[in-house]
Design a protein around this motif. Structure first.
Motif, mmCIF file in Angstrom:
data_model
loop_
_atom_site.group_PDB
_atom_site.id
_atom_site.type_symbol
_atom_site.label_atom_id
_atom_site.label_comp_id
_atom_site.label_asym_id
_atom_site.label_seq_id
_atom_site.Cartn_x
_atom_site.Cartn_y
_atom_site.Cartn_z
ATOM 1 N N ARG A 113 40.689 33.710 30.041
ATOM 2 C CA ARG A 113 39.664 32.901 30.731
ATOM 3 C C ARG A 113 40.658 31.841 31.638
ATOM 4 O O ARG A 113 40.132 31.717 32.654
ATOM 5 N N LYS A 114 41.520 31.462 30.870
ATOM 6 C CA LYS A 114 42.255 30.397 31.712
ATOM 7 C C LYS A 114 42.955 31.086 32.959
ATOM 8 O O LYS A 114 43.039 30.313 33.859
ATOM 9 N N LEU A 115 43.659 32.373 32.487
ATOM 10 C CA LEU A 115 44.146 32.802 33.697
ATOM 11 C C LEU A 115 43.210 33.299 34.864
ATOM 12 O O LEU A 115 43.795 33.181 36.121
ATOM 13 N N VAL A 116 41.894 33.629 34.571
ATOM 14 C CA VAL A 116 41.197 33.967 35.581
ATOM 15 C C VAL A 116 40.675 32.465 36.544
ATOM 16 O O VAL A 116 40.779 32.703 37.613
ATOM 17 N N ARG A 117 40.829 31.490 35.833
ATOM 18 C CA ARG A 117 40.563 30.256 36.509
ATOM 19 C C ARG A 117 41.766 29.875 37.446
ATOM 20 O O ARG A 117 41.687 29.284 38.325
ATOM 21 N N THR A 118 42.933 30.100 36.831
ATOM 22 C CA THR A 118 44.219 29.850 37.562
ATOM 23 C C THR A 118 44.362 30.779 38.856
ATOM 24 O O THR A 118 44.557 30.257 40.008
ATOM 25 N N HIS A 119 43.974 32.226 38.723
ATOM 26 C CA HIS A 119 44.033 33.034 39.673
ATOM 27 C C HIS A 119 42.840 32.541 40.809
ATOM 28 O O HIS A 119 43.127 32.650 42.019
ATOM 29 N N HIS A 120 41.703 31.909 40.327
ATOM 30 C CA HIS A 120 40.763 31.541 41.333
ATOM 31 C C HIS A 120 41.065 30.410 42.063
ATOM 32 O O HIS A 120 41.014 30.213 43.408
ATOM 33 N N ARG A 121 41.795 29.346 41.407
ATOM 34 C CA ARG A 121 42.556 28.264 42.069
ATOM 35 C C ARG A 121 43.336 28.816 43.078
ATOM 36 O O ARG A 121 43.527 28.026 44.278
ATOM 37 N N ALA A 122 44.056 29.654 43.146
ATOM 38 C CA ALA A 122 45.016 30.281 43.875
ATOM 39 C C ALA A 122 44.746 30.833 44.914
ATOM 40 O O ALA A 122 45.167 31.359 45.978
ATOM 41 N N GLY A 123 43.256 31.284 44.941
ATOM 42 C CA GLY A 123 42.438 31.721 46.217
ATOM 43 C C GLY A 123 42.306 33.383 46.050
ATOM 44 O O GLY A 123 42.211 33.896 47.376
ATOM 45 N N VAL A 124 42.568 34.048 44.771
ATOM 46 C CA VAL A 124 42.500 35.493 44.882
ATOM 47 C C VAL A 124 40.834 35.796 45.306
ATOM 48 O O VAL A 124 39.984 34.999 45.351
ATOM 49 N N ASP A 125 40.665 37.018 45.783
ATOM 50 C CA ASP A 125 39.366 37.591 46.160
ATOM 51 C C ASP A 125 38.523 38.153 44.845
ATOM 52 O O ASP A 125 37.403 38.106 44.829
ATOM 53 N N THR A 126 39.362 38.783 43.886
ATOM 54 C CA THR A 126 38.980 39.601 42.924
ATOM 55 C C THR A 126 39.895 39.574 41.775
ATOM 56 O O THR A 126 41.084 38.987 41.938
ATOM 57 N N LEU A 127 39.252 39.772 40.549
ATOM 58 C CA LEU A 127 40.439 40.050 39.373
ATOM 59 C C LEU A 127 40.533 41.297 38.754
ATOM 60 O O LEU A 127 39.682 42.306 39.080
ATOM 61 N N LYS A 128 41.618 41.486 38.514
ATOM 62 C CA LYS A 128 42.048 42.854 38.022
ATOM 63 C C LYS A 128 42.606 42.619 36.549
ATOM 64 O O LYS A 128 43.281 41.917 36.175
ATOM 65 N N ILE A 129 41.932 43.544 35.526
ATOM 66 C CA ILE A 129 42.375 43.437 34.174
ATOM 67 C C ILE A 129 42.985 44.830 33.787
ATOM 68 O O ILE A 129 42.196 45.842 33.950
ATOM 69 N N MET A 130 43.924 44.754 32.932
ATOM 70 C CA MET A 130 44.383 46.105 32.336
ATOM 71 C C MET A 130 43.829 46.439 30.772
ATOM 72 O O MET A 130 44.195 45.885 29.885
#
Ligand SMILES: [Zn+2]
Length: 415
Positions: free
Chosen positions: A164-181
């Motif tokens: 959850r924290k990494l999703v938020r960090t990525h969001h803050r950095a401006g990504v458009d979408t999330l990828k999870i393995m």
């Protein structure tokens, strides 16, 4: 303002294809008018309207690749290269990759794994006009378990809290979408494609947090356990979806396919130009289930995973040919590479069709790709958000050597 005309146009809209003369008017980067050339209201525009006439050619929407890695070079060992390169070197490679995609008519691409948010940097440079390339959707580093698939891109997280924290960090950095393995993969030592890396809670946390932030989740999943888990937590797209079983065999699970269709989870199948060669070299053992999924009502979007070993970014058209080879009709393939992909990726308001109001992402190709997808290589025009692009000279595509590919490890007798 500029007018483009050709004998045919694949609009990807409900009004259908035009086969007796078509025209598209482009103004300020957008489609101002599109339709039958005979209906064009010429009297509304200056007499000296700049015009390009393509004649015996087909206008179609710019193509979409739903899964690329700009930071991989598509050569024999892209992982080794990425790990050895500095961020500055990576950035230069990514610029080249973006131009390669645009050079073959890909005007929108979703980068599903890069490091140091370099994908965000490249996206912003393209948007600002500093660099020519496809419209990019970015995911930052794929979220993976410690030491899991593609850990070297920097997205390690374990358990629901860290995810959850990494999703938020990525969001803050401006990504458009999330990828999870959701499972392991072929390219990372010590990672197995059938192994479901994340427990249910962690996957669910990624989806919950991403959706709260109004972002989609693409789940990388080869193995059936990972596919099942990804469907259960409500991801938006499943990447690869190759139905790998623990013994390394591939066999579609009909019940899971039906669940994908019912849940409207799109599949991004990683059919690319080498897939036919792999199918043949494996004696038919490896057959991507694109047609069967499609026939069962699963939405398929064109995706190549370009950049991975032996898969150059400019081999895109070969991917569409492979989808057709494995049983999808040409019309279905063309839709999956344009309107359907745009819809799945949340870009229907922007691209994927030739319709007034949308961005002017437009190709002209000699011939008619509805009769032969190879005609997509006869590019006469690449227009990305209204700007004409002169394709780069591209190196010839390599012969695919199965024995040299990490994916070869799964085939009996081929190491
Ligand atoms: Zn990938």
């Amino acid at each position: 303002m500029k007018l483009y005309t050709a004998d045919r146009m694949l609009t990807q809209t409900e009004s259908g294809d035009i086969t007796n003369g078509a025209a598209v008017l482009v103004a300020k980067g957008r489609i101002a008018w599109a339709g039958r050339a005979a209906d064009f209201p010429a009297s509304n525009y200056p007499e000296a309207l700049p015009t390009r006439e393509f004649g015996d050619a087909t206008l179609l929407p710019g193509l979409i690749d739903a899964h690329v890695h700009l930071g991989f070079d598509g050569g024999a060992n892209p992982v080794q290269r990425m790990m050895a390169e500095t961020d500055a070197e990576q950035l230069l490679l990514m610029v080249r990759s973006a131009r390669e995609l645009l050079s073959v008519g890909v005007t929108t691409a979703r980068d599903l794994g890069a490091r140091s948010y370099l994908d965000v940097t490249v996206r912003d440079a393209i948007t600002a006009g500093v660099l020519q390339g496809p419209r990019l959707l970015t995911a930052g580093s794929p979220i993976t378990t410690t030491g899991g698939h593609c850990w070297f891109m920097g997205g390690e997280a374990d358990g629901a809290h860290e995810v959850r924290k990494l999703v938020r960090t990525h969001h803050r950095a401006g990504v458009d979408t999330l990828k999870i393995m959701a499972t392991g993969g072929f390219m990372t030592a010590g990672s197995a494609p059938w192994f479901a890396q994340f427990e249910h809670d962690a996957l669910a946390a990624a989806v919950d947090e991403a959706h709260r932030l109004n972002k989609q989740v693409a789940a990388h999943a080869h193995g059936v356990a990972g596919i099942e888990r990804a469907i259960a937590v409500g991801v938006d797209t499943i990447e690869h979806c190759s139905f790998v079983h623990e013994d390394g065999s591939h066999a579609l699970v009909p019940e899971l396919a039906d669940r994908l269709a019912a849940a409207q989870v799109a599949v991004s199948p990683t059919c690319n130009f080498r897939t036919v060669a792999m199918h043949e070299a494996s004696g038919g053992q490896f057959t991507p289930p694109v047609a069967e999924l499609h026939d069962r009502g699963v939405t398929i979007i064109a995706s190549t995973d370009s950049g991975i070993d032996h898969t150059p970014h400019h081999a895109y058209v070969g991917a569409l040919e492979a989808m057709h080879f494995f049983g999808m009709s040409r019309d279905a393939v063309l839709a999956s590479a344009t309107s359907v992909a745009a819809s799945v990726l949340g870009l229907s308001h922007e691209t994927g069709r030739i319709e007034a109001g949308l961005a002017a992402d437009l190709l002209a190709v000699r011939g008619d790709p509805r009769n032969d997808l190879a005609d997509l290589r006869q590019l006469e025009l690449v227009l990305a958000r209204g700007t004409e692009f002169v394709p780069d000279a591209l190196s010839p595509l390599p012969e695919f050597d199965l024995a040299q590919s990490p994916m070869a490890a799964q085939f009996g007798g081929v190491r």
